[in-house]
Scaffold this active site. Sequence first.
Site: not given
Ligand code: AMP
Length: 215
Positions: A15, A90, A129, A162, A173
């Site tokens: 994404k 989400r 990554r 990360r 996740r």
């Molecule tokens: P990502 O970079 O999209 O994988 O997001 C990293 C982390 O940020 C996720 O594992 C969540 O802890 C938090 N996060 C990101 N987007 C959301 C969302 N829409 N709702 C809740 N937590 C989020």
Amino acid sequence: MGKYIVLLGPPGAGKGTQAEVLSEKTGLAHISSGDIFRENLKAQTELGILAQSFMNRGELVPDDVTIAMIRERLGRPDCSAGAILDGFPRTPAQAEALDKMLHELDGKVASVPYISVPTSILIERLSGRWTCRAQGHIYHSLYNPPKILGVCDEDGSELYQREDDQPATVERRIRVYFEQTSPLIDHYRKAGLLIEIDGTQSIEQVTTTLLAAVN
Ligand code: AMP
């Protein structure tokens, strides 16, 4: 009317990588909820400190906090023509809140590309990554390596892994994704907005398919 594109897919589907390119090609703003949380974490803002424990455990930050953050971001001028949403919504509650926000902004969800990738591939992708410290550009040690090891091609900043890309957290996740986010696939399919894309293709092939789908 603003054109808002929601990118759906599990962590590691691509994404972020695709949202960057789509944003460049369409001129629409790229909004990554994960990037905004990470920026706040780095700056140790109140929001960042609040989000930290959830992120490190691989869990979702509570809906009210996340929705308020996105509401503020979508209200900025660079989103008036629309945006590419990467990582939001989400949960069903977030999707509902998004519809309301966009209604207020005289916009709507124009399409929902869903990048599908089998779980076994996700784990491999996330564990290789590397993410850029300055702006969150994304690389993979095998599939999309930077020109110079450990350095971002785009801005020269350091690449790091990360904390939530560690194997145990990755599994959590992915589980959270299936429990809380995957119901949105059906939701947007019923709304006639879903476009399923095979995310196992090369980065370029996925981009080509995506561009054809959203235009
Ligand atoms: P990502 O970079 O999209 O994988 O997001 C990293 C982390 O940020 C996720 O594992 C969540 O802890 C938090 N996060 C990101 N987007 C959301 C969302 N829409 N709702 C809740 N937590 C989020």
